[in-house]
Design a protein around this motif. Structure first.
Motif: not given
Length: 65
Positions: A53-60
């Motif tokens: 999930l980390h990469t997606h949360v960083v994008d947001i």
């Protein structure tokens, strides 16, 4: 930690984050700032989450930080 576990903080209050950061890492999670850079006590913010999930949360969050 499950696939939906994420915690972030836009604050420079770090005292409560220091003990949790190694625990998240040891459990296989990722700990960075909200832009995906390695977290340190000098960071302005904090993000801990499950690896998938980390990469997606960083994008947001990087747009909000």
């Amino acid at each position: 930690m499950n696939a939906f576990s994420t915690f972030w903080q836009f604050s420079d209050v770090r005292s409560g984050l220091l003990p949790g950061a190694p625990l998240v890492s040891e459990a296989g999670g990722s700990v960075t700032d909200t832009r995906g850079e390695p977290w340190s006590l000098a960071a302005r913010d904090f993000l801990a989450s499950a690896p998938g999930l980390h990469t997606h949360v960083v994008d947001i969050l990087s747009d909000l930080a």
